[in-house]
Design a protein around this motif. Structure first.
Motif, PDB file in Angstrom:
ATOM      1  N   ARG A  80       0.812  -1.219   0.000  1.00 22.29           N
ATOM      2  CA  ARG A  80       0.000   0.000   0.000  1.00 22.29           C
ATOM      3  C   ARG A  80       0.847   1.273   0.000  1.00 22.29           C
ATOM      4  N   GLU A  81       1.939   1.280   0.799  1.00 26.08           N
ATOM      5  CA  GLU A  81       2.666   2.525   1.042  1.00 26.08           C
ATOM      6  C   GLU A  81       4.026   2.612   0.352  1.00 26.08           C
ATOM      7  N   MET A  82       4.581   1.479  -0.107  1.00 26.15           N
ATOM      8  CA  MET A  82       5.939   1.509  -0.660  1.00 26.15           C
ATOM      9  C   MET A  82       5.996   1.043  -2.112  1.00 26.15           C
ATOM     10  N   ARG A  83       4.805   0.909  -2.731  1.00 28.34           N
ATOM     11  CA  ARG A  83       4.712   0.625  -4.163  1.00 28.34           C
ATOM     12  C   ARG A  83       5.344  -0.711  -4.562  1.00 28.34           C
ATOM     13  N   MET A  84       5.300  -1.679  -3.665  1.00 28.44           N
ATOM     14  CA  MET A  84       5.721  -3.028  -4.005  1.00 28.44           C
ATOM     15  C   MET A  84       4.503  -3.805  -4.499  1.00 28.44           C
ATOM     16  N   THR A  85       4.707  -4.721  -5.432  1.00 26.64           N
ATOM     17  CA  THR A  85       3.630  -5.623  -5.817  1.00 26.64           C
ATOM     18  C   THR A  85       3.452  -6.656  -4.704  1.00 26.64           C
ATOM     19  N   PRO A  86       2.300  -7.313  -4.631  1.00 31.94           N
ATOM     20  CA  PRO A  86       2.136  -8.354  -3.616  1.00 31.94           C
ATOM     21  C   PRO A  86       3.225  -9.432  -3.704  1.00 31.94           C
ATOM     22  N   GLU A  87       3.577  -9.839  -4.922  1.00 33.15           N
ATOM     23  CA  GLU A  87       4.624 -10.853  -5.053  1.00 33.15           C
ATOM     24  C   GLU A  87       5.959 -10.338  -4.545  1.00 33.15           C
ATOM     25  N   GLU A  88       6.322  -9.114  -4.906  1.00 39.56           N
ATOM     26  CA  GLU A  88       7.590  -8.545  -4.432  1.00 39.56           C
ATOM     27  C   GLU A  88       7.617  -8.470  -2.908  1.00 39.56           C
ATOM     28  N   ALA A  89       6.503  -8.074  -2.311  1.00 38.29           N
ATOM     29  CA  ALA A  89       6.462  -7.934  -0.863  1.00 38.29           C
ATOM     30  C   ALA A  89       6.591  -9.284  -0.158  1.00 38.29           C
ATOM     31  N   VAL A  90       5.874 -10.293  -0.649  1.00 35.83           N
ATOM     32  CA  VAL A  90       5.966 -11.613  -0.014  1.00 35.83           C
ATOM     33  C   VAL A  90       7.359 -12.208  -0.207  1.00 35.83           C
ATOM     34  N   ARG A  91       7.930 -12.018  -1.371  1.00 34.81           N
ATOM     35  CA  ARG A  91       9.298 -12.506  -1.583  1.00 34.81           C
ATOM     36  C   ARG A  91      10.286 -11.796  -0.662  1.00 34.81           C
ATOM     37  N   ALA A  92      10.089 -10.495  -0.451  1.00 38.32           N
ATOM     38  CA  ALA A  92      10.965  -9.747   0.447  1.00 38.32           C
ATOM     39  C   ALA A  92      10.818 -10.228   1.890  1.00 38.32           C
ATOM     40  N   ALA A  93       9.627 -10.707   2.253  1.00 35.66           N
ATOM     41  CA  ALA A  93       9.368 -11.193   3.607  1.00 35.66           C
ATOM     42  C   ALA A  93       9.817 -12.631   3.816  1.00 35.66           C
ATOM     43  N   THR A  94      10.216 -13.300   2.753  1.00 38.54           N
ATOM     44  CA  THR A  94      10.654 -14.701   2.841  1.00 38.54           C
ATOM     45  C   THR A  94      12.104 -14.830   2.343  1.00 38.54           C
ATOM     46  N   GLU A  95      12.290 -14.910   1.041  1.00 41.02           N
ATOM     47  CA  GLU A  95      13.648 -15.080   0.533  1.00 41.02           C
ATOM     48  C   GLU A  95      14.496 -13.834   0.745  1.00 41.02           C
ATOM     49  N   GLY A  96      13.879 -12.643   0.752  1.00 44.07           N
ATOM     50  CA  GLY A  96      14.634 -11.427   1.041  1.00 44.07           C
ATOM     51  C   GLY A  96      15.200 -11.444   2.443  1.00 44.07           C
ATOM     52  N   GLY A  97      14.379 -11.847   3.413  1.00 44.54           N
ATOM     53  CA  GLY A  97      14.866 -11.962   4.779  1.00 44.54           C
ATOM     54  C   GLY A  97      15.971 -12.988   4.916  1.00 44.54           C
ATOM     55  N   ALA A  98      15.851 -14.088   4.176  1.00 41.66           N
ATOM     56  CA  ALA A  98      16.903 -15.103   4.203  1.00 41.66           C
ATOM     57  C   ALA A  98      18.217 -14.533   3.673  1.00 41.66           C
ATOM     58  N   LYS A  99      18.152 -13.756   2.595  1.00 46.14           N
ATOM     59  CA  LYS A  99      19.364 -13.126   2.056  1.00 46.14           C
ATOM     60  C   LYS A  99      19.973 -12.157   3.070  1.00 46.14           C
ATOM     61  N   ALA A 100      19.118 -11.439   3.798  1.00 48.81           N
ATOM     62  CA  ALA A 100      19.607 -10.499   4.801  1.00 48.81           C
ATOM     63  C   ALA A 100      20.305 -11.211   5.954  1.00 48.81           C
ATOM     64  N   LEU A 101      20.016 -12.491   6.134  1.00 48.11           N
ATOM     65  CA  LEU A 101      20.676 -13.312   7.153  1.00 48.11           C
ATOM     66  C   LEU A 101      21.703 -14.258   6.539  1.00 48.11           C
ATOM     67  N   ARG A 102      21.919 -14.100   5.239  1.00 52.14           N
ATOM     68  CA  ARG A 102      22.858 -14.964   4.499  1.00 52.14           C
ATOM     69  C   ARG A 102      22.568 -16.436   4.763  1.00 52.14           C
ATOM     70  N   ARG A 103      21.273 -16.764   4.679  1.00 49.63           N
ATOM     71  CA  ARG A 103      20.820 -18.135   4.850  1.00 49.63           C
ATOM     72  C   ARG A 103      20.312 -18.661   3.512  1.00 49.63           C
ATOM     73  N   THR A 104      20.686 -19.893   3.174  1.00 49.76           N
ATOM     74  CA  THR A 104      20.191 -20.525   1.953  1.00 49.76           C
ATOM     75  C   THR A 104      19.212 -21.658   2.245  1.00 49.76           C
ATOM     76  N   ASP A 105      18.992 -21.945   3.529  1.00 50.21           N
ATOM     77  CA  ASP A 105      18.144 -23.081   3.903  1.00 50.21           C
ATOM     78  C   ASP A 105      16.728 -22.667   4.274  1.00 50.21           C
ATOM     79  N   VAL A 106      16.442 -21.369   4.310  1.00 49.55           N
ATOM     80  CA  VAL A 106      15.112 -20.886   4.654  1.00 49.55           C
ATOM     81  C   VAL A 106      14.691 -19.834   3.636  1.00 49.55           C
ATOM     82  N   GLY A 107      13.413 -19.449   3.674  1.00 54.09           N
ATOM     83  CA  GLY A 107      12.919 -18.425   2.769  1.00 54.09           C
ATOM     84  C   GLY A 107      12.455 -18.946   1.424  1.00 54.09           C
ATOM     85  N   HIS A 108      12.547 -20.247   1.204  1.00 52.69           N
ATOM     86  CA  HIS A 108      12.081 -20.870  -0.036  1.00 52.69           C
ATOM     87  C   HIS A 108      11.643 -22.292   0.279  1.00 52.69           C
ATOM     88  N   LEU A 109      11.026 -22.955  -0.717  1.00 55.07           N
ATOM     89  CA  LEU A 109      10.526 -24.316  -0.527  1.00 55.07           C
ATOM     90  C   LEU A 109      11.095 -25.271  -1.565  1.00 55.07           C
TER      91      LEU A 109
END
Length: 380
Positions: A313-342
């Motif tokens: 709503r406020e940062m002009r992200m698409t729903p897909e971009e936002a959900v990816r940022a909340a999953t695989e994006g967070g994993a990248k921010a923690l340098r994790r390859t075992d979480v954030g994806h299936l």
């Protein structure tokens, strides 16, 4: 024991080339993902779970939270809503209350919030210290955090304690405090901001942390333009968090680096600051994560779904971009390859929505939509 989740209307994060797959199935074997793909091709498993045409996502990865604290600051929030601006000094209020709390009280509070997060689909949590600001209290914070959460960050450099000399405090953070806290932490962080730590102090603290084996991350550019993002890139920090006030040079630097821009829209909601320009970061090619920054002062929310809705709503992200940022994006921010994806081999952190699509997280904000959560293959 293996379980096949069948009749998935929409499966997210299971294919590197196609992030969304319809009419899919997912196989969990022990604590790992064993297989993902079209339902017609699903292999046999010991048990079967019918998703009923609903959406399946990776568990949320919350890569920025401050959970070792006591008390709350509801009156401060009310004052902000009445017009008082947010400033870094409010942290000291929580410091006083946290220091006086028992280990058991702090442990119980962390456990309560982590359980609250899990019920909302968050399966990986990062937690910072920073509400102790003495050697003993900071060591206590990271030790308690390490008992409960996945990722622990030493944030002795949250703010200079009241009455302390800044230079003396930096020496404490980079000396005895770092030595006491490093065994329990993976990361070192600094609040690089006016009212907290300047560029030279930030570099000194990150350098000491890196020498002790900790990986840098940074609170950057939250309260105004500043050197934080540039320092984060300079130190190859895993993430620059907040990124509320960015110059074109900051955006370009993040896009050309391995540093993830972690955006915390719940903070802007709770402080009435401007929202970060996620669109500019994404269009430039930067890696973006979303996180809650759950803390008693600037954002007392544990909901990643709320952050997704705000980002759309406020940062002009698409729903897909936002959900990816909340999953695989967070994993990248923690340098994790075992979480954030299936994808096969990932930790079996799975979120079943009571909705046919990930879009509903933004489409129906504030509505409970989590039907089931598995963490490491176990139903929560």
């Amino acid at each position: 024991m293996s379980t096949v989740i069948t009749n998935i209307g929409e499966l997210a994060g299971a294919d590197e080339e196609r992030w969304l797959v319809e009419d899919a199935a997912l196989v969990i074997d022990g604590d790992r993902i064993a297989w993902a793909g079209p339902a017609a091709d699903a292999p046999a498993a010991d048990e079967r779970y019918d998703a009923g045409g609903r959406a399946v996502l990776p568990g949320f990865v919350d890569s920025h939270a401050h959970l070792v604290f006591a008390g709350e600051r509801a009156e401060e929030f009310a004052a902000r809503m009445s017009g008082r601006p947010y400033a870094a000094g409010g942290i000291r209020t929580t410091v006083e209350r946290t220091r006086s709390a028992s280990d058991d009280d702090l442990r119980a509070n962390v456990g309560r919030i982590v359980a609250e997060m899990a019920r909302q689909g968050t399966t990986t949590v990062e937690c910072k210290s920073g509400y102790g600001l003495t050697v003993e209290q900071e060591e206590r914070a990271v030790r308690i955090a390490a008992e409960i959460v996945d990722e622990v960050t030493f944030l002795g450099a949250h703010v200079v304690p009241a009455g302390a000399d800044p230079a003396d405090y930096v020496r404490l953070v980079t000396g005895p405090m770092l030595a006491a806290c490093a065994p329990y932490a993976r990361w070192i962080d600094v609040f690089c901001e006016r009212g907290a730590f300047d560029a030279d102090q930030t570099r000194e603290i990150l350098t000491a942390g890196r020498a002790a084996g900790l990986v840098p991350r940074l609170h950057a550019n939250q309260l105004g333009p500043g050197p934080g993002v540039g320092i984060a890139v300079e130190f190859d920090a895993a993430s620059a968090d907040h990124c509320t006030f960015l110059t074109e040079e900051d955006v370009a630097a993040l896009a050309d680096s391995g540093t993830v821009a972690t955006l915390l829209p719940g903070v802007e909601f709770s402080t009435r600051q401007p929202y970060p320009d996620a669109r500019a970061l994404l269009d430039a090619g930067a890696n973006v994560a979303l996180a809650t920054d759950c803390n008693p002062g600037s954002c007392y929310s544990s909901s990643m779904a709320f952050c997704v809705a705000l980002a759309v709503r406020e940062m002009r992200m698409t729903p897909e971009e936002a959900v990816r940022a909340a999953t695989e994006g967070g994993a990248k921010a923690l340098r994790r390859t075992d979480v954030g994806h299936l994808r096969p081999g990932a930790r079996a952190d799975v979120l079943l929505l009571d909705a046919p699509s990930h879009i509903h997280l933004a489409y129906r904000p504030g509505v409970p939509q989590v039907a089931q959560v598995w963490r490491s293959g176990k139903a929560i």
